[in-house]
Design an enzyme around this catalytic site. Structure first.
Site, PDB file in Angstrom:
ATOM      1  N   CYS A  87       6.515 -24.727 -20.508  1.00  0.00           N
ATOM      2  CA  CYS A  87       7.641 -23.394 -20.911  1.00  0.00           C
ATOM      3  C   CYS A  87       7.440 -21.759 -19.531  1.00  0.00           C
ATOM      4  CB  CYS A  87       7.772 -22.335 -22.247  1.00  0.00           C
ATOM      5  SG  CYS A  87       8.372 -21.638 -23.085  1.00  0.00           S
ATOM      6  N   HIS A 196       6.620 -27.890 -25.426  1.00  0.00           N
ATOM      7  CA  HIS A 196       4.716 -27.727 -25.239  1.00  0.00           C
ATOM      8  C   HIS A 196       3.928 -28.789 -26.006  1.00  0.00           C
ATOM      9  CE1 HIS A 196       5.197 -23.113 -24.904  1.00  0.00           C
ATOM     10  NE2 HIS A 196       6.472 -23.287 -25.243  1.00  0.00           N
ATOM     11  N   GLU A 198       1.461 -28.751 -25.738  1.00  0.00           N
ATOM     12  CA  GLU A 198      -0.104 -28.634 -26.155  1.00  0.00           C
ATOM     13  C   GLU A 198      -0.544 -28.237 -27.625  1.00  0.00           C
ATOM     14  OE1 GLU A 198       1.399 -24.901 -25.663  1.00  0.00           O
ATOM     15  OE2 GLU A 198       1.768 -26.613 -24.148  1.00  0.00           O
TER      16      GLU A 198
END
Length: 235
Positions: A87, A196, A198
């Site tokens: 991002c 994302h 994660e």
């Protein structure tokens, strides 16, 4: 051996701790790095996390791309170290010219938050080798400046050289050209994407799947990929 992956915190980073957690769950050791330092502390790979570095003033990622540590990031990337930009980190990579093109305000002029289907277009990078080419995955997305742009010549080269790492499927949430969600460099060690990974590494905290709510862990393979790639390089 223990793989050590550095996560660089910039003023305004929001997802650095999530990146630490994802790295730890994947089986590596996260190492906290500071944007104002010039020491990568001997890490094996790097993550530039999401957030709003410097408040996204000027252009998203533009000021962070000129932080002191980015000179070390550029040298490390040139030497083959795996570098992931997520991002805001992707925005830094294009602003630092480690990846081509640029990222602008979403086409709808709105901040978008959704669980996004992506297609893995390139499974030959340090961050994507645990996926199958053409595999569809679901990764959370949250951005306001995620529209990927490039001139016609650059876009043709990206497509011709197979540098598209991920492509949006079903919905193009931000108006990115050619539905591009993520890119790799020619060498395959630098990857940037707007969604994302994660946030999709642990059951109970990821996207919904057909199996169960919040059970999606497709992002974990990005960190598993780099751990395996780094271990192979060290063998």
């Amino acid at each position: 051996m223990t793989i050590r992956i550095g996560v660089i915190t910039f003023p305004g980073s929001l997802d650095d701790r999530d990146a630490h957690r994802a790295i730890r769950i994947a089986g590596a050791e996260p190492v906290a790095l500071w944007h104002g330092a010039h020491d990568l502390q001997g890490v094996d790979a790097l993550v530039l996390p999401g957030g709003f570095s410097y408040g996204d003033y000027l252009r998203s990622g533009a000021i962070a791309a000129r932080s002191p540590i980015m000179s070390e990031v550029k040298d490390a990337a040139a030497g083959g170290m795996p570098v992931l930009g997520v991002c805001n980190g992707f925005q830094m990579l294009v602003e630092a010219h480690l990846l081509p093109g640029g990222l602008i305000r979403n086409a709808g002029q709105q901040f978008i938050r959704r669980d996004q289907v992506l297609r893995v277009e390139n499974a030959d990078t340090a961050w994507t080798s645990a996926f199958e080419p053409g595999q569809d995955i679901v990764i959370p997305l949250k951005n306001g400046e995620g529209g990927y742009i490039a001139d016609a010549e650059t876009l043709a080269r990206i497509e011709g050289d197979g540098l598209v790492a991920f492509r949006y499927v079903g919905v193009n949430p931000n108006g990115s050209l050619n539905d591009i969600a993520g890119l790799a460099n020619d060498r395959g060690n630098v990857v940037g994407l707007m969604p994302h990974p994660e946030h999709a590494v642990e059951p109970g905290f990821g996207p919904d799947t057909t199996a169960a709510m919040r059970s999606g862990v497709d992002g974990l393979n990005m960190f598993a990929s780099v751990i395996a790639a780094t271990a192979r390089a060290a063998a």
